[in-house]
Design an enzyme around this catalytic site. Structure first.
Site, PDB file in Angstrom:
ATOM      1  N   ALA A  92       0.820  -1.221   0.000  1.00 44.80           N
ATOM      2  CA  ALA A  92       0.000   0.000   0.000  1.00 44.80           C
ATOM      3  C   ALA A  92       0.853   1.271   0.000  1.00 44.80           C
ATOM      4  O   ALA A  92       0.335   2.352   0.254  1.00 44.80           O
ATOM      5  CB  ALA A  92      -0.950  -0.015   1.195  1.00 44.80           C
ATOM      6  N   THR A  93       2.146   1.148  -0.300  1.00 44.57           N
ATOM      7  CA  THR A  93       2.990   2.351  -0.342  1.00 44.57           C
ATOM      8  C   THR A  93       2.957   3.022  -1.714  1.00 44.57           C
ATOM      9  O   THR A  93       3.548   4.085  -1.896  1.00 44.57           O
ATOM     10  CB  THR A  93       4.450   2.003   0.000  1.00 44.57           C
ATOM     11  OG1 THR A  93       4.867   0.948  -0.877  1.00 44.57           O
ATOM     12  CG2 THR A  93       4.609   1.563   1.444  1.00 44.57           C
ATOM     13  N   GLY A 101       0.878   2.904  -5.991  1.00 42.62           N
ATOM     14  CA  GLY A 101       0.011   2.286  -6.996  1.00 42.62           C
ATOM     15  C   GLY A 101      -1.357   1.843  -6.515  1.00 42.62           C
ATOM     16  O   GLY A 101      -2.055   2.564  -5.788  1.00 42.62           O
ATOM     17  N   ASP A 134       8.261  -7.820   4.345  1.00 41.44           N
ATOM     18  CA  ASP A 134       8.468  -8.274   2.973  1.00 41.44           C
ATOM     19  C   ASP A 134       7.653  -9.556   2.779  1.00 41.44           C
ATOM     20  O   ASP A 134       7.897 -10.544   3.476  1.00 41.44           O
ATOM     21  CB  ASP A 134       9.975  -8.536   2.769  1.00 41.44           C
ATOM     22  CG  ASP A 134      10.324  -8.823   1.327  1.00 41.44           C
ATOM     23  OD1 ASP A 134       9.504  -9.442   0.620  1.00 41.44           O
ATOM     24  OD2 ASP A 134      11.435  -8.447   0.914  1.00 41.44           O
ATOM     25  N   ASN A 155      -2.165  -7.708  -3.076  1.00 41.47           N
ATOM     26  CA  ASN A 155      -1.841  -6.784  -4.165  1.00 41.47           C
ATOM     27  C   ASN A 155      -0.333  -6.688  -4.419  1.00 41.47           C
ATOM     28  O   ASN A 155       0.089  -6.500  -5.554  1.00 41.47           O
ATOM     29  CB  ASN A 155      -2.405  -5.404  -3.795  1.00 41.47           C
ATOM     30  CG  ASN A 155      -1.807  -4.296  -4.625  1.00 41.47           C
ATOM     31  OD1 ASN A 155      -2.125  -4.144  -5.801  1.00 41.47           O
ATOM     32  ND2 ASN A 155      -0.909  -3.515  -4.031  1.00 41.47           N
ATOM     33  N   TYR A 163       6.880 -13.334 -15.748  1.00 38.49           N
ATOM     34  CA  TYR A 163       5.837 -12.485 -15.137  1.00 38.49           C
ATOM     35  C   TYR A 163       4.460 -13.072 -15.468  1.00 38.49           C
ATOM     36  O   TYR A 163       3.615 -13.230 -14.585  1.00 38.49           O
ATOM     37  CB  TYR A 163       5.939 -11.027 -15.623  1.00 38.49           C
ATOM     38  CG  TYR A 163       4.850 -10.162 -15.018  1.00 38.49           C
ATOM     39  CD1 TYR A 163       4.823  -9.919 -13.652  1.00 38.49           C
ATOM     40  CD2 TYR A 163       3.816  -9.636 -15.805  1.00 38.49           C
ATOM     41  CE1 TYR A 163       3.796  -9.157 -13.069  1.00 38.49           C
ATOM     42  CE2 TYR A 163       2.790  -8.877 -15.235  1.00 38.49           C
ATOM     43  CZ  TYR A 163       2.791  -8.641 -13.876  1.00 38.49           C
ATOM     44  OH  TYR A 163       1.774  -7.901 -13.301  1.00 38.49           O
ATOM     45  N   GLU A 188       3.837   2.778 -10.307  1.00 42.27           N
ATOM     46  CA  GLU A 188       5.301   2.602 -10.315  1.00 42.27           C
ATOM     47  C   GLU A 188       5.694   1.298 -11.017  1.00 42.27           C
ATOM     48  O   GLU A 188       6.877   0.940 -11.080  1.00 42.27           O
ATOM     49  CB  GLU A 188       5.833   2.598  -8.865  1.00 42.27           C
ATOM     50  CG  GLU A 188       5.701   3.938  -8.172  1.00 42.27           C
ATOM     51  CD  GLU A 188       6.252   3.949  -6.748  1.00 42.27           C
ATOM     52  OE1 GLU A 188       6.840   2.935  -6.302  1.00 42.27           O
ATOM     53  OE2 GLU A 188       6.086   4.976  -6.071  1.00 42.27           O
TER      54      GLU A 188
HETATM   55  P1  NDP Z   1       3.529  -0.452  -7.842  1.00 44.14           P
HETATM   56  O1  NDP Z   1       4.955  -0.741  -8.143  1.00 44.14           O
HETATM   57  O2  NDP Z   1       3.028   0.932  -8.020  1.00 44.14           O
HETATM   58  O3  NDP Z   1       3.198  -0.910  -6.337  1.00 44.14           O
HETATM   59  C1  NDP Z   1       3.591  -2.171  -5.885  1.00 44.14           C
HETATM   60  C2  NDP Z   1       3.394  -2.271  -4.376  1.00 44.14           C
HETATM   61  O4  NDP Z   1       3.797  -3.583  -3.957  1.00 44.14           O
HETATM   62  C3  NDP Z   1       4.224  -1.277  -3.601  1.00 44.14           C
HETATM   63  O5  NDP Z   1       3.467  -0.768  -2.522  1.00 44.14           O
HETATM   64  C4  NDP Z   1       5.383  -2.118  -3.057  1.00 44.14           C
HETATM   65  O6  NDP Z   1       5.777  -1.604  -1.793  1.00 44.14           O
HETATM   66  C5  NDP Z   1       4.700  -3.472  -2.867  1.00 44.14           C
HETATM   67  N1  NDP Z   1       5.648  -4.592  -2.877  1.00 44.14           N
HETATM   68  C6  NDP Z   1       6.410  -5.014  -3.913  1.00 44.14           C
HETATM   69  N2  NDP Z   1       7.183  -6.026  -3.531  1.00 44.14           N
HETATM   70  C7  NDP Z   1       6.888  -6.262  -2.213  1.00 44.14           C
HETATM   71  C8  NDP Z   1       7.366  -7.183  -1.249  1.00 44.14           C
HETATM   72  N3  NDP Z   1       8.312  -8.090  -1.549  1.00 44.14           N
HETATM   73  N4  NDP Z   1       6.852  -7.144   0.003  1.00 44.14           N
HETATM   74  C9  NDP Z   1       5.912  -6.234   0.317  1.00 44.14           C
HETATM   75  N5  NDP Z   1       5.417  -5.338  -0.554  1.00 44.14           N
HETATM   76  C10 NDP Z   1       5.910  -5.351  -1.808  1.00 44.14           C
HETATM   77  O7  NDP Z   1       2.700  -1.474  -8.750  1.00 44.14           O
HETATM   78  P2  NDP Z   1       1.117  -1.633  -9.042  1.00 44.14           P
HETATM   79  O8  NDP Z   1       0.327  -0.922  -8.024  1.00 44.14           O
HETATM   80  O9  NDP Z   1       0.907  -1.354 -10.451  1.00 44.14           O
HETATM   81  O10 NDP Z   1       0.984  -3.208  -8.860  1.00 44.14           O
HETATM   82  C11 NDP Z   1       0.204  -3.823  -7.861  1.00 44.14           C
HETATM   83  C12 NDP Z   1      -0.184  -5.198  -8.343  1.00 44.14           C
HETATM   84  O11 NDP Z   1      -0.938  -5.080  -9.538  1.00 44.14           O
HETATM   85  C13 NDP Z   1       0.976  -6.123  -8.681  1.00 44.14           C
HETATM   86  O12 NDP Z   1       0.641  -7.423  -8.243  1.00 44.14           O
HETATM   87  C14 NDP Z   1       1.042  -6.074 -10.203  1.00 44.14           C
HETATM   88  O13 NDP Z   1       1.596  -7.234 -10.732  1.00 44.14           O
HETATM   89  C15 NDP Z   1      -0.419  -5.938 -10.536  1.00 44.14           C
HETATM   90  N6  NDP Z   1      -0.772  -5.378 -11.841  1.00 44.14           N
HETATM   91  C16 NDP Z   1      -0.282  -4.162 -12.247  1.00 44.14           C
HETATM   92  C17 NDP Z   1      -0.686  -3.650 -13.475  1.00 44.14           C
HETATM   93  C18 NDP Z   1      -0.157  -2.357 -14.007  1.00 44.14           C
HETATM   94  O14 NDP Z   1      -0.184  -2.164 -15.230  1.00 44.14           O
HETATM   95  N7  NDP Z   1       0.309  -1.440 -13.169  1.00 44.14           N
HETATM   96  C19 NDP Z   1      -1.674  -4.344 -14.307  1.00 44.14           C
HETATM   97  C20 NDP Z   1      -2.108  -5.607 -13.778  1.00 44.14           C
HETATM   98  C21 NDP Z   1      -1.684  -6.070 -12.580  1.00 44.14           C
HETATM   99  P3  NDP Z   1       7.294  -1.499  -1.259  1.00 44.14           P
HETATM  100  O15 NDP Z   1       8.162  -1.205  -2.442  1.00 44.14           O
HETATM  101  O16 NDP Z   1       7.211  -0.388  -0.246  1.00 44.14           O
HETATM  102  O17 NDP Z   1       7.546  -2.823  -0.628  1.00 44.14           O
HETATM  103  C1  8X3 Z   2       0.693  -5.633 -15.735  1.00 46.14           C
HETATM  104  C2  8X3 Z   2       0.160  -5.433 -17.089  1.00 46.14           C
HETATM  105  O1  8X3 Z   2       0.462  -6.037 -19.556  1.00 46.14           O
HETATM  106  O2  8X3 Z   2       2.385  -5.138 -18.395  1.00 46.14           O
HETATM  107  O3  8X3 Z   2       0.300  -6.859 -15.200  1.00 46.14           O
HETATM  108  O4  8X3 Z   2       1.659  -7.355 -17.994  1.00 46.14           O
HETATM  109  S1  8X3 Z   2       1.225  -6.030 -18.291  1.00 46.14           S
END
Ligand code: NDP
Ligand code: 8X3
Length: 252
Positions: free
Chosen positions: A10-11, A13, A60, A87, A153, A189
């Protein structure tokens, strides 16, 4: 009775937007991430803005001991979790299978698959005990279609798709809803992480069309929790209007 939602990642996206959306709607929140400063600042902002209770937990999701400790040591009142949003996740790199960086594979598999499983394993018994709850897994269009250089991925998101179905089957007799939300391209991000801080390359992903926003995914996550007790959304695939498949975009 005030409801509680537990959101991993939740930090930034989606997770951050989901936290705000549920805060606006009066939920108490457990929010997580590895970046402690961001997490604590966000918790303070939520408490002040929405007058709700927030428990920030910095850990983590890849580290089993940290996940176990975070959940088993929850104060009693925080154990009544109504919604879990799995998420936290990432893509690392975009390479062919024969040129990939092995550490990228480990990070994606450990976070997107094993982290989601660890969280589910420790939170779901609390829901089973109360005979209620809702688990929302964030999948992806990458869990529906494989695209060039998406190999691992996509593999992790296909795994999320299968694990979501398996979780629903195992928990159906316990009155627990299990939903997958599967978005297309959204500007967070995500690409900056995928391309290891290369902002030009990350921004280029979203050039020429309007991607989804994190708030679009938050609206969907809230919507699936507002349905009557007898209705569950199994899978919600949402895409930018300008994206027809994993690789087909209408760019101007
Ligand atoms: P962001 O990079 O903006 O956010 C990802 C979040 O996940 C951050 O809060 C990060 O926090 C946290 N995170 C990552 N790794 C860890 C870890 N090992 N432990 C705890 N927290 C973790 O990405 P999105 O919001 O875009 O992605 C969220 C989800 O949505 C992911 O599962 C992604 O695969 C999925 N997704 C994204 C899409 C896109 O186009 N953006 C489309 C479809 C799915 P911190 O770094 O502080 O740990
Ligand atoms: C994130 C969307 O299309 O980059 O899951 O894989 S994509």
């Amino acid at each position: 009775m005030t409801k509680t939602i537990f959101i991993t990642g939740a930090t930034a996206g989606f997770g951050k937007a989901i936290a705000k959306k549920f805060a606006e709607n009066g939920y108490n929140l457990i929010i997580t991430g590895r970046r402690k400063v961001l997490l604590d600042e966000f918790a303070k902002e939520l408490i002040i803005t929405y007058n709700i209770e927030v428990l920030p937990l910095c850990f983590d999701v890849r580290i089993l001991k940290q996940v176990e400790e975070a959940i088993t040591s929850l104060p009693e009142k925080w154990k009544s979790i109504d919604v879990l949003v799995n998420n936290a996740g990432l893509a690392a790199g975009l390479n062919t299978i024969h040129e990939a960086v092995l550490d990228d594979w480990d990070r994606m598999i450990d976070t997107n698959v094993k982290g989601l499983l660890y969280m589910t394993r420790f939170v779901s018994p609390l829901m089973v005990e109360r005979k209620q709850g809702h688990i929302i897994n964030i999948g992806s269009i990458a869990g529906k279609e494989v695209y060039p250089m998406g190999n691992v991925y996509c593999g992790t998101k296909f795994a999320v798709d299968a694990i979501t179905k398996g979780t629903r089957i195992d928990l159906v007799t316990h009155n627990i809803k299990v939903t997958q939300i599967s978005p297309g391209a959204a500007n967070t991000e995500f690409s900056l992480v995928r391309f290891k801080g290369d902002k030009v390359r990350a921004d280029n992903v979203y050039n020429g069309f309007q991607p989804l926003s994190a708030e679009d995914i938050a609206d969907a996550a809230f919507y699936v929790t507002t349905l009557p007790a007898h209705v569950n959304i199994n899978d919600l695939v949402l895409m930018p209007t300008a994206q027809a498949s994993a690789v087909n975009f209408y760019k101007k």
